[in-house]
Design a protein around this motif. Structure first.
Motif, PDB file in Angstrom:
ATOM      1  N   THR A  35      21.718  66.065  -0.778  1.00 38.51           N
ATOM      2  CA  THR A  35      20.834  65.145  -1.483  1.00 38.51           C
ATOM      3  C   THR A  35      20.567  65.631  -2.904  1.00 38.51           C
ATOM      4  OG1 THR A  35      18.702  66.203  -0.997  1.00 38.51           O
ATOM      5  CG2 THR A  35      19.650  64.761   0.706  1.00 38.51           C
TER       6      THR A  35
ATOM      7  N   THR B  86      10.438  69.829   1.140  1.00 37.26           N
ATOM      8  CA  THR B  86      10.471  68.852   2.231  1.00 37.26           C
ATOM      9  C   THR B  86      10.841  69.496   3.561  1.00 37.26           C
ATOM     10  OG1 THR B  86      11.136  67.128   0.657  1.00 37.26           O
ATOM     11  CG2 THR B  86      11.515  66.675   2.993  1.00 37.26           C
TER      12      THR B  86
ATOM     13  N   VAL C 225      16.471  58.481   0.053  1.00 36.95           N
ATOM     14  CA  VAL C 225      16.740  59.613  -0.833  1.00 36.95           C
ATOM     15  C   VAL C 225      18.183  59.538  -1.319  1.00 36.95           C
ATOM     16  CG1 VAL C 225      17.044  62.127  -0.867  1.00 36.95           C
ATOM     17  CG2 VAL C 225      14.996  61.120   0.153  1.00 36.95           C
ATOM     18  N   GLN C 226      18.388  59.851  -2.592  1.00 36.32           N
ATOM     19  CA  GLN C 226      19.724  59.766  -3.166  1.00 36.32           C
ATOM     20  C   GLN C 226      20.613  60.901  -2.658  1.00 36.32           C
ATOM     21  OE1 GLN C 226      19.797  59.976  -7.419  1.00 36.32           O
ATOM     22  NE2 GLN C 226      22.012  59.710  -7.568  1.00 36.32           N
TER      23      GLN C 226
ATOM     24  N   ARG D 255      11.495  60.575   6.485  1.00 31.36           N
ATOM     25  CA  ARG D 255      11.133  60.560   5.067  1.00 31.36           C
ATOM     26  C   ARG D 255      12.366  60.592   4.166  1.00 31.36           C
ATOM     27  NH1 ARG D 255       6.463  64.272   2.197  1.00 31.36           N
ATOM     28  NH2 ARG D 255       6.984  63.758   0.044  1.00 31.36           N
ATOM     29  N   LEU D 256      13.512  60.992   4.703  1.00 30.72           N
ATOM     30  CA  LEU D 256      14.724  61.061   3.892  1.00 30.72           C
ATOM     31  C   LEU D 256      15.334  59.682   3.622  1.00 30.72           C
ATOM     32  CD1 LEU D 256      16.513  64.215   5.374  1.00 30.72           C
ATOM     33  CD2 LEU D 256      15.180  64.049   3.260  1.00 30.72           C
TER      34      LEU D 256
ATOM     35  N   LEU E 176      14.743  67.644  -4.311  1.00 27.28           N
ATOM     36  CA  LEU E 176      13.506  67.017  -3.859  1.00 27.28           C
ATOM     37  C   LEU E 176      12.354  68.012  -3.945  1.00 27.28           C
ATOM     38  CD1 LEU E 176      14.809  65.363  -0.556  1.00 27.28           C
ATOM     39  CD2 LEU E 176      14.486  64.239  -2.760  1.00 27.28           C
TER      40      LEU E 176
END
Length: 393
Positions: A232, A238, A310-311, A306-307, A235
């Protein structure tokens, strides 16, 4: 004693370091460059959590003990990025919880610290993890390194102790006492850069170890097994441990040629999240398959909802050295005196490299081994399987 180590990945680098420190004259050769193959395509796992009682777990425990000692002796260990973050294994179903509980109990009997976490402790350890966990077990001894950095650091230490390195150097064959006969000892290797004299050759070529051994006239059944990882964008904090679904242990132990996936999620120091893991036997086909990546993402969202959104910055894949009985090959090859193997670790080579190299050095120098080498011997049936036998020179 003159030693040629074939392969400049992390296992070859670790072996070169141990042998050079023991005073042997070591040359490392690789047809590419240091850490350019399987090592560069791993996650850097140093795990005890995924191994049941037996020889591989004993090797993992030895390696876990050695890693901090090795790092303490390196002049510049920063690039290794050692992170003793610990691991958490999560079961999301009742059946999975039962299997995980039994597995962890057996590990505890074998000396592994495996601590069940209640819901409150799990939420404190991993606040963004799904709350649908039927059981979670904490393994404080799990750790992570930056694989290319670790391999480079080990190789640099070998060079400091007198080892030589030849890159862009392909092994072509073996040179033996003349004439070649049963029990004839090797005296060197033929390479694309000429003959290199050697009293001992260590085959540490990872997934290419089967091909390397065949070129040396002593084939072994080491095959490539493909794996992919999603990365990813960076972030905020996390994921705080290596977290994986209890299905991971079954995927590792499977011998199926078909795709095996399980959810493995962990962070890096740069803030990216690594998402695995897949296993499939497709030879050396290096094409990234979207359906594999989609399956990795789907399973990761089960653990970390929660991911979602996400890019994903990139995806990469690599080959692991697979042996049908899932045990590494460490030690001498009785078919060709002077040939030794240090391979077959599949996806555990980063973590097991330290123990593998120490055991190899002990066997080569005739000192008392740190653990029983018998299960890893090169002449066991799984290593001399049909594929190896059919390819024998």
């Amino acid at each position: 004693m003159r030693v040629v180590v074939v392969g400049a990945g992390i296992v070859g680098a670790a072996c070169a370091r141990e042998l050079a420190r023991a005073g042997l004259v070591v040359t490392v050769l690789d047809r590419g460059g240091p850490a350019a193959g399987t090592t560069a395509h791993g996650e850097g796992n140093v795990l005890v959590s995924d191994k049941g009682p037996g020889p591989e777990l004993e090797l993992a425990k030895l390696s876990r003990r050695l890693w901090p000692e090795i790092l303490d002796g390196l002049p510049e260990p920063a690039g290794v990025e050692w992170d003793a973050k610990g691991g958490i294994v999560v079961a999301t179903t009742a059946d999975g919880a039962g299997a995980l509980e039994e597995f962890a109990a057996a590990q505890r009997e074998a000396g592994v610290t495996a601590e069940p976490l209640d819901a409150a402790a799990l939420a404190a350890a991993e606040p963004h993890l799904t709350r649908d966990a039927a059981l979670a077990v904490h393994y404080p001894d799990d750790a992570q390194v930056q694989p290319s950095g670790a391999a480079t650091a080990l190789l640099a230490d070998a060079l400091r102790h007198g080892a030589g390195l030849r890159t862009g150097c392909e092994l072509l064959g073996v040179r033996t006492e003349s004439p070649r006969r049963e029990g004839s000892r090797l005296t060197g290797v033929r390479t694309s850069q000429g003959v290199i004299d050697a009293d001992l050759v260590v085959n540490a070529a990872g997934p290419w170890s089967g091909e390397t051994a065949a070129r040396l006239g002593a084939p072994i059944d080491v095959r490539p097994r493909r794996g992919e990882v999603l990365v990813t964008a960076p972030l905020p904090p996390t994921v705080f441990h290596k977290v994986y679904d209890a299905d991971y242990v079954g995927a590792v132990g499977s011998g199926s040629q078909d795709l095996q996936t399980s959810s493995v999620v962990e962070s890096t120091r740069a803030g990216t999240i690594l998402i695995g893991s897949s296993r499939r036997r497709v030879g050396f086909d290096d094409r990234i398959r979207p359906f594999v990546l989609a399956e990795l993402a789907r399973k990761a969202l089960r653990l970390y909802p929660r991911l979602a959104g996400v890019q994903v910055m990139r995806a990469y894949g690599g080959f692991r050295p697979y042996v049908p009985d899932h045990l590494p090959v460490i030690g001498p090859d009785p078919r060709l005196p002077g040939l030794w193997h240090a391979t077959g670790h599949e996806g555990a080579g980063i973590g097991l490299s330290a123990g593998t190299a120490r055991l190899l050095r002990e066997l080569v120098t005739g000192t008392a081994p740190s653990l029983d080498p018998e299960p890893f011997r090169a002449d066991r049936p799984a290593v001399l399987g049909a594929d190896a036998t059919e390819g024998a020179a």
